[in-house]
Structure formats: structure tokens, C-alpha cells
Design a protein around this motif. Structure first.
Motif: not given
Length: 186
Positions: A83-86, A161-167
């Protein structure tokens, strides 16, 4: 007094029979700023995303009803490793979560919603916990718009837990990507 909930699990075929009701709930939940005026969050766009999800491996929908009426639901799939966001999270993905995704051991909780009249009554948490426990996967991941403070705060309180920001897509907002080990679920 706690609400009396009936939870039910549905595969893609069962979800197809509920499609109109699911879209009606979505339209009510997302008919508030900043979603109401954003083309990404129209009921039609949601319908397309839901139909796409229904074709993915491990699709499942869990519904919550009270007195025979649908008041909330969630749906999710087994997270595809490609998955591209992953993949865009690269090294921000903890090694054990990356390994779990490679062995299809990550549940991607794509949507969780409760009608406004039933929020703050534990419905979302019950849906979440029932779905995650029922999946039996090692990790759960989801994405949440950082400005959706009630949802964002709930997920952090539940142990995410937040591991980053994505679109998700070019026309989507920015999301926080969040993870939760299954042994944290209540």
C-alpha cells in the motif's frame, strides 16, 4: 445507563446488503466541517472507497445497533504490504510492524464512525475492541486527520502511537498514521 448494543460482523457479501444504511450513517457523521465541503468526503466518494475495500483481502465490517437501528460501524482489511501510504512511511515503520505487514498480520482499520446522537457512550470503543480482538492480527493500523481532535484523542487514549504523516491520495487531507499492538486492546 449504558447503551445496549448488538454487534455483528459482516464479510463483503453481507456488507453489500447494508450498503445504503452504511452510506446514510457516513453522510450524517461527515456532514460537519471540515468534511462537509470537501469533495474527498462526499458520500459518493466514500461509497467508491468502501466498494474498493470490499474487494481487498481480509475485508470485514462490524456494525453496532441499538433497538434494531444501526448507530455505528467500522470496516477494515488486512493491510497490503505494498500500500503506497504504508510504504511512504519507510523507516518510520517499526521493524516488528513492517515484518508483521509482510506476513499479513496487520489489520488496517479504514473507518470507524458513530452517529452523533450516540457518541461519548463507549460505542466506538466497543466496536474497535470487538473488531481488533476478533481479527487476531498482531497489529492494528489506522489513519486519522490530526484536526479531528475527538477521534485523535480517543485513539491515543486507546494506546495508538503516531508513526508519521501520510496522504492516501493526491486529493486527500494529511493524516497521522497510527499503530497499536493487539495486546493493548482492552
Amino acid at each position: 445507563m449504558p447503551i445496549s448494543l448488538q454487534l455483528a460482523r459482516h464479510d463483503a457479501e453481507g456488507t453489500a446488503h447494508l450498503l445504503a444504511d452504511l452510506i446514510t450513517v457516513y453522510a450524517e457523521v461527515y456532514n460537519v466541517p471540515p468534511y462537509a465541503d470537501d469533495p474527498f468526503f462526499t458520500p459518493e466518494m466514500f461509497r467508491d472507497r468502501l466498494l474498493g475495500a470490499m474487494e481487498m483481502p481480509g475485508f470485514e465490517c462490524v456494525t453496532a445497533s441499538a433497538d434494531g437501528a444501526l448507530i455505528g460501524y467500522l470496516h477494515g482489511v488486512t493491510l497490503p504490504e505494498d500500500r503506497s501510504w504504508w510504504q511512504s512511511l519507510d523507516e518510520r515503520r517499526p521493524a516488528e510492524v513492517l515484518k508483521a505487514s509482510q506476513s499479513e498480520d496487520v489489520f488496517w482499520l479504514r473507518e470507524l464512525m458513530v452517529l452523533p446522537a450516540h457518541t461519548n457512550q463507549g460505542v466506538g470503543r466497543r466496536l474497535h475492541d470487538d473488531a481488533v480482538r476478533g481479527r487476531g492480527q498482531q497489529w492494528t493500523t489506522l489513519t486519522c486527520i490530526p484536526t479531528n481532535q475527538p477521534a485523535h484523542d480517543a485513539y491515543v487514549r486507546w494506546g495508538y502511537e503516531i508513526i508519521g504523516q501520510i496522504k492516501h491520495a493526491e486529493d486527500s487531507p494529511v493524516y497521522n498514521a497510527m499503530i497499536l499492538p493487539s495486546n493493548v486492546v482492552g
